[in-house]
Design a protein around this motif. Structure first.
Motif, PDB file in Angstrom:
ATOM      1  N   GLU A   3       0.829  -1.209   0.000  1.00 34.73           N
ATOM      2  CA  GLU A   3       0.000   0.000   0.000  1.00 34.73           C
ATOM      3  C   GLU A   3       0.863   1.258   0.000  1.00 34.73           C
ATOM      4  O   GLU A   3       0.583   2.213  -0.729  1.00 34.73           O
ATOM      5  CB  GLU A   3      -0.942   0.001   1.210  1.00 34.73           C
ATOM      6  CG  GLU A   3      -2.082  -0.965   1.072  1.00 34.73           C
ATOM      7  CD  GLU A   3      -2.965  -1.028   2.301  1.00 34.73           C
ATOM      8  OE1 GLU A   3      -2.496  -0.672   3.423  1.00 34.73           O
ATOM      9  OE2 GLU A   3      -4.128  -1.434   2.155  1.00 34.73           O
ATOM     10  N   TRP A   4       1.917   1.268   0.825  1.00 31.65           N
ATOM     11  CA  TRP A   4       2.814   2.425   0.860  1.00 31.65           C
ATOM     12  C   TRP A   4       3.437   2.650  -0.503  1.00 31.65           C
ATOM     13  O   TRP A   4       3.523   3.782  -0.981  1.00 31.65           O
ATOM     14  CB  TRP A   4       3.897   2.236   1.918  1.00 31.65           C
ATOM     15  CG  TRP A   4       4.804   3.426   1.984  1.00 31.65           C
ATOM     16  CD1 TRP A   4       4.637   4.538   2.751  1.00 31.65           C
ATOM     17  CD2 TRP A   4       6.004   3.644   1.223  1.00 31.65           C
ATOM     18  NE1 TRP A   4       5.665   5.433   2.522  1.00 31.65           N
ATOM     19  CE2 TRP A   4       6.511   4.898   1.581  1.00 31.65           C
ATOM     20  CE3 TRP A   4       6.691   2.892   0.285  1.00 31.65           C
ATOM     21  CZ2 TRP A   4       7.685   5.424   1.033  1.00 31.65           C
ATOM     22  CZ3 TRP A   4       7.851   3.412  -0.267  1.00 31.65           C
ATOM     23  CH2 TRP A   4       8.329   4.659   0.104  1.00 31.65           C
ATOM     24  N   GLU A  14       0.823   4.161  -2.929  1.00 30.03           N
ATOM     25  CA  GLU A  14       0.523   5.556  -2.585  1.00 30.03           C
ATOM     26  C   GLU A  14       1.688   6.475  -2.950  1.00 30.03           C
ATOM     27  O   GLU A  14       1.486   7.549  -3.516  1.00 30.03           O
ATOM     28  CB  GLU A  14       0.229   5.682  -1.087  1.00 30.03           C
ATOM     29  CG  GLU A  14      -1.092   5.095  -0.674  1.00 30.03           C
ATOM     30  CD  GLU A  14      -1.249   5.021   0.840  1.00 30.03           C
ATOM     31  OE1 GLU A  14      -0.462   5.676   1.565  1.00 30.03           O
ATOM     32  OE2 GLU A  14      -2.155   4.306   1.292  1.00 30.03           O
ATOM     33  N   GLU A  15       2.889   6.050  -2.625  1.00 29.63           N
ATOM     34  CA  GLU A  15       4.071   6.866  -2.912  1.00 29.63           C
ATOM     35  C   GLU A  15       4.309   6.999  -4.417  1.00 29.63           C
ATOM     36  O   GLU A  15       4.678   8.065  -4.910  1.00 29.63           O
ATOM     37  CB  GLU A  15       5.296   6.248  -2.234  1.00 29.63           C
ATOM     38  CG  GLU A  15       6.538   7.072  -2.321  1.00 29.63           C
ATOM     39  CD  GLU A  15       6.422   8.441  -1.667  1.00 29.63           C
ATOM     40  OE1 GLU A  15       7.113   9.362  -2.136  1.00 29.63           O
ATOM     41  OE2 GLU A  15       5.658   8.600  -0.699  1.00 29.63           O
ATOM     42  N   VAL A  39       1.970   6.790  -6.828  1.00 30.77           N
ATOM     43  CA  VAL A  39       0.924   7.668  -7.374  1.00 30.77           C
ATOM     44  C   VAL A  39       1.260   9.130  -7.071  1.00 30.77           C
ATOM     45  O   VAL A  39       1.162  10.001  -7.945  1.00 30.77           O
ATOM     46  CB  VAL A  39      -0.472   7.281  -6.834  1.00 30.77           C
ATOM     47  CG1 VAL A  39      -1.505   8.329  -7.159  1.00 30.77           C
ATOM     48  CG2 VAL A  39      -0.884   5.923  -7.386  1.00 30.77           C
ATOM     49  N   ARG A  40       1.687   9.395  -5.840  1.00 30.77           N
ATOM     50  CA  ARG A  40       2.055  10.768  -5.483  1.00 30.77           C
ATOM     51  C   ARG A  40       3.195  11.274  -6.361  1.00 30.77           C
ATOM     52  O   ARG A  40       3.144  12.364  -6.906  1.00 30.77           O
ATOM     53  CB  ARG A  40       2.463  10.842  -4.008  1.00 30.77           C
ATOM     54  CG  ARG A  40       2.762  12.268  -3.539  1.00 30.77           C
ATOM     55  CD  ARG A  40       3.597  12.300  -2.272  1.00 30.77           C
ATOM     56  NE  ARG A  40       4.874  11.637  -2.375  1.00 30.77           N
ATOM     57  CZ  ARG A  40       5.938  12.110  -3.037  1.00 30.77           C
ATOM     58  NH1 ARG A  40       5.870  13.246  -3.689  1.00 30.77           N
ATOM     59  NH2 ARG A  40       7.069  11.432  -3.064  1.00 30.77           N
ATOM     60  N   TRP A  61      -2.932  -1.841  -8.203  1.00 31.33           N
ATOM     61  CA  TRP A  61      -4.072  -1.613  -7.307  1.00 31.33           C
ATOM     62  C   TRP A  61      -4.950  -2.868  -7.240  1.00 31.33           C
ATOM     63  O   TRP A  61      -5.405  -3.255  -6.154  1.00 31.33           O
ATOM     64  CB  TRP A  61      -4.894  -0.413  -7.783  1.00 31.33           C
ATOM     65  CG  TRP A  61      -6.045  -0.132  -6.881  1.00 31.33           C
ATOM     66  CD1 TRP A  61      -6.028   0.531  -5.695  1.00 31.33           C
ATOM     67  CD2 TRP A  61      -7.412  -0.546  -7.068  1.00 31.33           C
ATOM     68  NE1 TRP A  61      -7.278   0.560  -5.129  1.00 31.33           N
ATOM     69  CE2 TRP A  61      -8.142  -0.089  -5.957  1.00 31.33           C
ATOM     70  CE3 TRP A  61      -8.063  -1.249  -8.068  1.00 31.33           C
ATOM     71  CZ2 TRP A  61      -9.505  -0.318  -5.835  1.00 31.33           C
ATOM     72  CZ3 TRP A  61      -9.430  -1.479  -7.935  1.00 31.33           C
ATOM     73  CH2 TRP A  61     -10.125  -1.009  -6.822  1.00 31.33           C
ATOM     74  N   CYS A 117       7.550   0.453  -7.553  1.00 33.13           N
ATOM     75  CA  CYS A 117       7.824   1.730  -6.894  1.00 33.13           C
ATOM     76  C   CYS A 117       9.211   2.233  -7.285  1.00 33.13           C
ATOM     77  O   CYS A 117       9.381   3.391  -7.676  1.00 33.13           O
ATOM     78  CB  CYS A 117       7.710   1.563  -5.384  1.00 33.13           C
ATOM     79  SG  CYS A 117       7.943   3.067  -4.429  1.00 33.13           S
TER      80      CYS A 117
END
Length: 173
Positions: free
Chosen positions: A44-45, A48-49, A51-52, A78, A124
């Motif tokens: 999840e991290w 989120e990171e 996408v940011r 996702w 990531c």
């Protein structure tokens, strides 16, 4: 490693061999079930990171995240995360309620969540470009954590073999 010796008769026996093995099995099962939740948190991290970062990073006067190829990679991640969340929650619930299916549910969660965590961490690093492997960004540390978690309490293959044994199938070759 060390060799420990104690004087004869100085200890108190807490359990016999069978009770001791059962306690260790329960502890490892609980550890594997909880590790699936950690792997979910790592994944999840990472999403989120990523996408940011892809919203903030611009190339050709557009956010990198607006490129269709990257959107597809993050969307697939996702979807993998949704499955991992379901598996990790099922494992936690099975452990909390003492379900007789806990060994099967935990094995499914570990076999799935470990792969998702590593894939999310790899994506990531990839989607962050060069910054993902530097000391300035924690993505490389998350990848190392995901890889170590992947084998910490049994590899995905070992858990798949356990699933096969628990449902009465021959393990995959």
């Amino acid at each position: 490693l060390a060799r420990v010796t104690t004087p004869a008769g100085s200890g108190t026996r807490l359990a016999g061999p069978e009770a001791g093995r059962a306690a260790v099995r329960r502890g490892l099962l609980a550890g594997a079930g909880l590790l699936a939740s950690e792997q979910l948190g790592l994944a999840e991290w990472c999403l989120e990171e990523t996408v940011r970062h892809t919203r903030e990073r611009h190339q050709f006067n557009r956010p990198v995240g607006s490129f269709q190829a990257l959107k597809h990679r993050m969307a697939q991640l996702w979807l993998d995360l949704v499955g991992a969340r379901a598996a990790a929650r099922a494992a936690a619930d099975a452990l909390a309620t003492g379900s007789e299916d806990a060994p099967l549910i935990v094995a499914v969660a570990q076999a799935y969540c470990s792969k998702v965590a590593v894939r999310a961490a790899e994506e990531c690093v990839q989607l962050h470009g060069g910054i993902g492997m530097t000391w300035e960004h924690p993505a490389h540390l998350v990848l190392k954590r995901a890889k170590s978690d992947q084998i910490a309490l049994g590899s995905a293959g070992r858990h798949q073999d356990a699933i096969a044994a628990l449902v009465g199938l021959a393990p995959p070759l």
